[in-house]
Design a protein around this motif. Structure first.
Motif: not given
Length: 186
Positions: A94, A96-97, A99-100, A118-119, A121-122, A147, A150-151
């Motif tokens: 997924c 995330t750019e 979303w930035e 980056h957080e 999704q979790s 994946e 990671k976060n």
């Protein structure tokens, strides 16, 4: 259709097979974005369902409450149809750019006190995992791809089952963090 899915579940059950449904989110959702462009990070773009596999940078705009409500609706329907005690929420590949630079996603990061996109999704997986536990007789636990480790915030109440496909080491990392895992290296 839902009736088709019920028929598949019944066919499998007659053969002592359990089906673990996977709704891979928030990436790998181009079909949803093509059907509901307003759920994308760029609703002005024209989307089409992808035929070839791979990673798409067109992901769900999980900063919008309507998108989270849509996912809960889909998952509620899946939970009603599939009796297996787990639903796989995917979570792999997924990007995330988008979303930035998306105002909704950036607002969600701020509202939820996240360290960055980056957080997100979790956060979403925790939100959906908690929701799936409220469905009474259709309550489900969740499985996610490795994946998410990671976060993943270990303070989350949800402890997903980690499906380790990138490396067997993710299985031991999951165990150290109090999570079960399934090893699927290929």
């Amino acid at each position: 259709t839902q009736d088709d899915l019920r028929e598949i579940v019944a066919y499998a059950a007659e053969r002592n097979i359990d089906i673990l449904p996977e709704i891979d989110l928030p990436g790998h959702m181009v079909a949803a974005v093509a059907s509901y462009p307003e759920f994308s990070c760029d609703p002005t773009k024209e989307y089409s369902v992808r035929i070839p596999g791979g990673i798409s940078h067109d992901v769900l705009n999980i900063g919008k409450d309507e998108v989270v409500d849509f996912l809960k609706c889909v998952l509620r329907n899946v939970a009603e149809i599939f009796p297996f005690p787990y639903i796989h929420l995917g979570g792999d590949e997924c990007p995330t750019e988008q979303w930035e630079t998306n105002e909704d996603c950036l607002r969600r990061v701020q509202e939820k006190g996240l360290a960055g996109v980056h957080e997100l999704q979790s956060w979403l997986v925790e939100e959906l995992g908690a929701y799936l536990k409220t469905l009474g007789k259709n309550s489900k636990d969740i499985v996610v791809w490795d994946e998410l480790l990671k976060n993943w915030n270990d303070n989350n109440k949800t402890k997903p089952v980690i499906m380790a496909w990138n490396s067997l080491n993710y299985s031991s990392e999951a165990a150290k963090r109090g999570m079960k895992s399934i090893i699927v290296p290929y």
